[in-house]
Enzyme design. Structure first.
Site, PDB file in Angstrom:
ATOM      1  N   TYR A   1       0.843  -1.196   0.000  1.00 45.78           N
ATOM      2  CA  TYR A   1       0.000   0.000   0.000  1.00 45.78           C
ATOM      3  C   TYR A   1       0.883   1.251   0.000  1.00 45.78           C
ATOM      4  O   TYR A   1       1.818   1.369   0.794  1.00 45.78           O
ATOM      5  CB  TYR A   1      -0.881  -0.036   1.247  1.00 45.78           C
ATOM      6  N   CYS A   2       0.580   2.184  -0.901  1.00 49.10           N
ATOM      7  CA  CYS A   2       1.213   3.501  -0.944  1.00 49.10           C
ATOM      8  C   CYS A   2       2.736   3.351  -1.034  1.00 49.10           C
ATOM      9  O   CYS A   2       3.242   2.663  -1.911  1.00 49.10           O
ATOM     10  CB  CYS A   2       0.777   4.315   0.265  1.00 49.10           C
ATOM     11  N   VAL A   3       3.497   3.962  -0.130  1.00 43.44           N
ATOM     12  CA  VAL A   3       4.959   3.861  -0.183  1.00 43.44           C
ATOM     13  C   VAL A   3       5.421   2.430   0.072  1.00 43.44           C
ATOM     14  O   VAL A   3       6.521   2.039  -0.332  1.00 43.44           O
ATOM     15  CB  VAL A   3       5.608   4.844   0.822  1.00 43.44           C
TER      16      VAL A   3
END
Length: 619
Positions: free
Chosen positions: A353-355
């Site tokens: 997720y995300c970074v």
């Protein structure tokens, strides 16, 4: 006239008595504008603040230094804007004439309504604009006039910026961001004497709401001095392990970077290939385990996946030298090793997720040059960027001067405080994520409502100095990864070597990982990619649960095609009502092996350190 009407008449406000207040406000605004006249000459002209909180290592002067590069850049962009207007005055006068015409229509509308006639308003607010949702903004002529004047004027400014050609496209983005902040801040809904709801509450409570509002402000400031922090969710309503992150599991491993949670099986059989979840290290993992209905962890376990999750440690000064190399080797790869030893599998599927997704891609590329005993079978990405050519409005914060300012601050502490990043994210949507709470908490004197996602949003973590500098410079500023100019130690990162099957999800309203940039990044891989575009934002579009609700939909294709741009993809994608979670599970099931009993999947017994959610998430 009835007694009821007499009561209503007695409740009306004598606005003539408030004229002195408005005049005084105008003087304050003019003084405020005057104070900025000499800014923007390539230096930090921010005044030295007299107040300081000795309990915090982040002072008002630190805040001043941190935001000065952005403000200076905005003011320089404004100078470019002025120069362009002087060279092309017709742009200004055309828009000014339109504004004057609308003001004339507003005066006609006002006089017609005041005399009991019927007229259409010259401009209408968007249905999604919650600032003017109250009936008084439509029914009360005074507040209707203020609202209309504000909307006409902000439209004039926005159109002016839109019609000017900037030599540097980034200057236009800066000006649009700057105007968004001004327009949002100057909304009549933000001031006690021009907000009918606040006026009514103040009169009813004889100012008690403003006293409560000041107490709320003081609590926020004392909690996080100088960080523009505002409480978005009611305190005391949520607790990790009590009503957040409640999916049953065990912490079976920990090191200086993470704890590894193994979730308890809830079914008689599970897929033989384990699932390793890599959450972002900017916030805490429990966004993926909010509650029974929105918990992705519970959903995976209930769908027969043998699920593990990394819970990142919240860095402190001792973590300052941690880089992406440590997050790959001591983080993802160490977790992969433990998962495979635990289950007896030769590898695992990963979801990120995300970074966490950026980290996952770096890991996949790293493994192409560094031999490893265990494999990554498939990779799932939730709202993750790898191509940072256009990271959306966040790009306005990414300049050499701004990064140097952040680095100077990190030298003092050894880390970057997530509260500063949260403030930046909030001001990408200022009306919804900041001023809305100013009105509710400080003017109306209310406590914020209890909302689990917003509680998580305010529970940010720190980022190690070296890693964060690397992240800003190598990715956001210079986009080195997709250019094949980025190294992890001695390993040259080449995304084109990655052929791992992928499932990528982006969201339509994402202001952190814009969906077109997520889509563009998929061209860097040599993988078969299934791409999904869900409606809503960075959090709500991902953590949407499995239930079918009105308005929930997504777009989907079973194969990403290189050479087709985002809009071309969108025009042919299949539109589906409901949650994309089931589509993902169907894809994941095909790639997860045969069924086995949970007892057969525990090839090695790791000592249970403690029950989930563990200790790191509570730091």
């Amino acid at each position: 006239m009835t007694e009821k009407n007499n009561d209503k008449k007695s409740e009306k406000i004598n606005f003539e008595d408030l004229s002195s207040v408005f005049e005084n406000n105008l003087k304050i605004y003019n003084q405020y504008v005057e104070s900025f006249k000499n800014l923007g000459q390539g230096q930090n002209n921010f005044p030295k603040f007299n107040f300081n909180n000795q309990s915090s290592n982040f002072t008002a002067n630190d805040l001043s230094n941190l935001i000065a590069p952005t403000v200076t850049k905005i003011l320089n962009s404004f100078q470019h804007f002025q120069a362009e207007i002087q060279q092309n005055p017709n742009i200004y006068f055309d828009n000014l004439n339109k504004w004057v015409s609308q003001i004339a229509n507003l005066n006609f509308y006002f006089m017609t309504k005041a005399s009991g006639g019927v007229a259409n308003p010259p401009v209408k607010e968007e249905n999604s604009d919650k600032r003017f949702a109250g009936e008084e903004w439509k029914d009360n002529l005074f507040f209707d006039f203020i609202k209309q004047f504000y909307l006409i004027s902000t439209s004039f400014l926005n159109n002016l910026i839109e019609n000017v050609e900037f030599k540097d496209p980034k200057d236009k983005k800066l000006m649009q961001f700057y105007l968004k902040q001004i327009n949002s801040a100057m909304s009549p809904s933000n001031f006690a004497f021009t907000n009918p709801q606040v006026l009514k509450r103040t009169m009813e409570q004889k100012g008690e709401n403003l006293k409560k509002g000041y107490d709320n402000y003081k609590k926020d400031f004392d909690k996080h001095p100088n960080k523009l922090f505002i409480q978005q969710s009611k305190e005391g309503e949520f607790e990790v392990g009590r009503n957040l992150a409640t999916t049953k599991g065990k912490v079976i491993f920990k090191n200086h970077l993470f704890e590894l949670i193994h979730y308890d099986a809830t079914t008689d059989q599970q897929y033989s290939k384990p699932m390793l979840v890599i959450p972002p290290f900017i916030n805490k993992f429990y966004i993926m385990d909010l509650n029974d209905k929105k918990s992705m962890m519970k959903y995976l376990v209930d769908k027969k996946f043998n699920t593990f999750l990394i819970s990142w440690k919240n860095p402190d000064a001792s973590s300052r030298n941690l880089s992406f190399k440590e997050y790959i080797e001591d983080g993802v790869l160490e977790a992969l090793k433990v998962v495979c030893e635990k289950t007896g599998s030769t590898g695992a599927n990963i979801a990120s997720y995300c970074v966490g997704g950026t980290l996952a891609s770096l890991t996949l590329a790293y493994l192409k040059d560094v031999p490893n005993k265990y494999k990554i079978f498939t990779a799932t990405y939730f709202a993750s960027l790898i191509d940072f050519e256009d990271p959306g409005e966040l790009s306005i914060f990414i300049t050499e001067e701004q990064i140097k300012s952040i680095e100077n601050q990190m030298k003092k502490t050894g880390y970057f405080d997530g509260k500063d990043m949260a403030a930046a994210f909030n001001f990408l949507r200022p009306s919804d994520l900041y001023w809305n709470y100013v009105v509710n908490n400080y003017l109306l004197g209310n406590e914020p409502t209890a909302f689990d996602m917003l509680h998580w949003n305010s529970d940010s973590t720190r980022l190690p100095e070296k890693m964060h500098s690397e992240y800003l410079r190598c990715m956001y500023l210079n986009n080195l990864v997709v250019k094949k100019m980025y190294k992890i130690g001695d390993v040259q990162i080449d995304l084109t070597k990655i052929d791992t099957p992928m499932f990528s999800v982006a969201t339509t309203e994402d202001h952190i990982a814009p969906w077109r940039s997520v889509y563009q990044g998929l061209s860097a891989y040599n993988s078969h990619v299934n791409f999904v575009l869900a409606n809503s934002g960075h959090i709500a579009g991902i953590i949407q649960g499995s239930e079918v609700k009105p308005g929930k939909l997504y777009y989907y294709t079973a194969k990403f095609e290189k050479g087709k741009n985002a809009d071309e993809w969108y025009n042919v994608a299949k539109k589906v009502d409901g949650s994309w979670w089931q589509t993902w599970i169907t894809w994941l099931s095909v790639n997860s092996g045969e069924f086995k009993k949970p007892s057969e999947l525990n090839a090695k017994n790791f000592e249970v350190l403690y029950e989930a959610p563990g200790q790191y998430v509570k730091q």
